[in-house]
Motif scaffolding. Structure first.
Motif, PDB file in Angstrom:
ATOM      1  N   ARG A 186       0.811  -1.226   0.000  1.00 38.92           N
ATOM      2  CA  ARG A 186       0.000   0.000   0.000  1.00 38.92           C
ATOM      3  C   ARG A 186       0.843   1.274   0.000  1.00 38.92           C
ATOM      4  NH1 ARG A 186      -5.430  -0.708  -1.355  1.00 38.92           N
ATOM      5  NH2 ARG A 186      -6.242  -2.571  -0.331  1.00 38.92           N
ATOM      6  N   VAL A 187       2.095   1.191   0.465  1.00 35.50           N
ATOM      7  CA  VAL A 187       2.954   2.387   0.409  1.00 35.50           C
ATOM      8  C   VAL A 187       3.805   2.409  -0.862  1.00 35.50           C
ATOM      9  CG1 VAL A 187       2.990   2.705   2.902  1.00 35.50           C
ATOM     10  CG2 VAL A 187       4.828   1.381   1.809  1.00 35.50           C
ATOM     11  N   GLY A 188       3.559   1.457  -1.750  1.00 38.75           N
ATOM     12  CA  GLY A 188       4.163   1.564  -3.072  1.00 38.75           C
ATOM     13  C   GLY A 188       5.237   0.566  -3.423  1.00 38.75           C
ATOM     14  N   ALA A 189       5.604  -0.346  -2.512  1.00 43.25           N
ATOM     15  CA  ALA A 189       6.558  -1.387  -2.894  1.00 43.25           C
ATOM     16  C   ALA A 189       5.921  -2.282  -3.955  1.00 43.25           C
ATOM     17  CB  ALA A 189       6.978  -2.208  -1.677  1.00 43.25           C
ATOM     18  N   GLY A 190       6.766  -2.901  -4.782  1.00 38.50           N
ATOM     19  CA  GLY A 190       6.227  -3.637  -5.920  1.00 38.50           C
ATOM     20  C   GLY A 190       5.879  -5.086  -5.645  1.00 38.50           C
ATOM     21  N   LYS A 191       6.626  -5.733  -4.750  1.00 37.15           N
ATOM     22  CA  LYS A 191       6.437  -7.164  -4.504  1.00 37.15           C
ATOM     23  C   LYS A 191       6.636  -7.468  -3.025  1.00 37.15           C
ATOM     24  CE  LYS A 191       8.694  -9.828  -7.493  1.00 37.15           C
ATOM     25  NZ  LYS A 191       9.830 -10.284  -8.340  1.00 37.15           N
ATOM     26  N   VAL A 192       5.921  -8.493  -2.541  1.00 35.41           N
ATOM     27  CA  VAL A 192       6.083  -8.902  -1.145  1.00 35.41           C
ATOM     28  C   VAL A 192       6.021 -10.419  -1.049  1.00 35.41           C
ATOM     29  CG1 VAL A 192       3.619  -8.763  -0.531  1.00 35.41           C
ATOM     30  CG2 VAL A 192       5.360  -8.477   1.245  1.00 35.41           C
ATOM     31  N   GLY A 193       6.898 -10.975  -0.219  1.00 34.92           N
ATOM     32  CA  GLY A 193       6.823 -12.374   0.159  1.00 34.92           C
ATOM     33  C   GLY A 193       6.469 -12.463   1.626  1.00 34.92           C
ATOM     34  N   VAL A 194       5.775 -13.517   2.008  1.00 33.65           N
ATOM     35  CA  VAL A 194       5.392 -13.718   3.409  1.00 33.65           C
ATOM     36  C   VAL A 194       5.843 -15.104   3.836  1.00 33.65           C
ATOM     37  CG1 VAL A 194       3.509 -13.834   5.078  1.00 33.65           C
ATOM     38  CG2 VAL A 194       3.384 -12.204   3.176  1.00 33.65           C
ATOM     39  N   THR A 195       6.568 -15.171   4.939  1.00 37.70           N
ATOM     40  CA  THR A 195       7.012 -16.438   5.509  1.00 37.70           C
ATOM     41  C   THR A 195       6.285 -16.640   6.824  1.00 37.70           C
ATOM     42  OG1 THR A 195       9.210 -16.126   4.530  1.00 37.70           O
ATOM     43  CG2 THR A 195       9.002 -17.766   6.267  1.00 37.70           C
ATOM     44  N   THR A 196       5.551 -17.750   6.944  1.00 34.55           N
ATOM     45  CA  THR A 196       4.711 -17.926   8.125  1.00 34.55           C
ATOM     46  C   THR A 196       4.595 -19.393   8.498  1.00 34.55           C
ATOM     47  OG1 THR A 196       2.617 -17.200   9.110  1.00 34.55           O
ATOM     48  CG2 THR A 196       2.502 -18.123   6.878  1.00 34.55           C
ATOM     49  N   ASP A 197       3.998 -19.657   9.647  1.00 36.64           N
ATOM     50  CA  ASP A 197       3.792 -21.007  10.157  1.00 36.64           C
ATOM     51  C   ASP A 197       3.105 -21.868   9.102  1.00 36.64           C
ATOM     52  OD1 ASP A 197       2.519 -23.239  11.601  1.00 36.64           O
ATOM     53  OD2 ASP A 197       3.097 -22.175  13.428  1.00 36.64           O
ATOM     54  N   ALA A 198       3.624 -23.072   8.899  1.00 42.43           N
ATOM     55  CA  ALA A 198       3.069 -23.960   7.876  1.00 42.43           C
ATOM     56  C   ALA A 198       1.586 -24.240   8.107  1.00 42.43           C
ATOM     57  CB  ALA A 198       3.849 -25.274   7.854  1.00 42.43           C
ATOM     58  N   ALA A 199       1.155 -24.239   9.376  1.00 42.32           N
ATOM     59  CA  ALA A 199      -0.235 -24.558   9.697  1.00 42.32           C
ATOM     60  C   ALA A 199      -1.205 -23.493   9.197  1.00 42.32           C
ATOM     61  CB  ALA A 199      -0.386 -24.744  11.201  1.00 42.32           C
TER      62      ALA A 199
END
Length: 286
Positions: free
Chosen positions: A55-68
């Motif tokens: 929302r502040v203008g970055a082009g790409k995002v990855g998210v690393t989170t609990d497998a569950a």
């Protein structure tokens, strides 16, 4: 008590003078971020942070989170790539390492509910080629457990008052006086509420935001906004100032329309409009 520093007020005029990097013509030119966090107890934190990055203008995002909960995050953040966290004590895989080191900014902490897990992530990040690391929530509380020399050179700490007190060693009496000491000791930019301090001794203060920002998930949006600006190529201290101002301005805009009771997800959605309130933004380098 620490000695009180001279401060610079954060205003739209200041941000306009600073400007932002040219967004270019593709998502790749606008920067990539990685958000690490989340748990079964708090799935939404990484969702809010990941959305705020974009929302502040970055082009790409990855998210690393609990497998569950990874599939829930995949549905909630269809714009992001989602990676599954390994258990404590197990290494990350090569694909994740590549994605992490190719990111322009990495955020660790939102939604983690276990200090051991937060500590494990800091240790996994130690020695990695990360351009800028943003530390939030539980990861702030265990930050001193990892030698500063092993963490990325560019470090931003997004702390609440309790977390700032943990880093300081005593209750925070005056943010303007106390935050620069933490920044100097950690060689990091430190943000807490309305104050941002740099290791150089520079301090910025803000007269924006209000009680509406004290809502569940608000800090996750703030951390994501700071990370998004860092991913865009803004220097650490300016990314913290930009992110905190836009977060506070989003709160002010919502309060004007709705009063008390807006939600963190609405804060994230209001960030582009808050950013537009800094009119006539010139392009600028790092």
């Amino acid at each position: 008590m620490s000695e009180r520093q001279e401060t610079t007020a954060v205003t739209p005029e200041l941000l306009r003078r600073w400007g932002l990097p040219d967004p270019g013509d593709s998502k790749n030119s606008r920067g990539t971020a990685m958000v690490i966090g989340g748990s079964r107890l708090s799935v939404g934190a990484v969702v809010l942070s990941g959305e705020a990055v974009l929302r502040v203008g970055a082009g790409k995002v990855g998210v690393t989170t609990d497998a569950a909960v990874a599939d829930v995050v995949r549905i909630a953040v269809p714009e992001g790539g989602v990676y599954e966290s390994p258990p404590v004590g197990e290494p990350v895989d090569d694909a994740w390492i590549t994605a992490c080191e190719q990111s322009d900014a990495v955020l660790v902490g939102p939604g983690l509910d276990d200090p051991q897990q937060a500590r494990a992530w800091l240790r996994r990040l130690a020695g990695r080629d990360v351009a800028c690391l943003v530390v939030d929530a539980f990861a702030v509380g265990v930050l001193r457990d990892v030698p500063r020399s092993e963490l990325p050179r560019s470090l931003i700490v997004n702390a609440n008052l309790d977390e700032a007190a943990l880093l300081l060693g005593w209750e925070v009496d005056d943010l303007v006086a106390d935050l620069p000491q933490i920044a100097e000791e950690l060689d990091a930019v430190v943000h807490c509420y309305s104050v941002t301090a740099a290791p150089s001794g520079a301090v910025w203060t803000m007269d924006a935001g209000g009680p509406g920002l004290g809502t569940a998930g608000s800090g996750d949006v703030l951390a994501g906004a700071i990370t998004g600006f860092a991913a865009r190529g803004v220097s650490a201290e300016r990314a913290a100032v930009w992110g905190s101002w836009c977060h506070a301005r989003a709160g002010d805009r919502l309060a004007e329309r709705m009063g008390l009771g807006f939600l963190a997800r609405e804060l994230a959605r209001e960030l582009p409009a808050a950013l537009r309130d800094v009119d006539g933004l010139p392009s600028a380098g790092r």
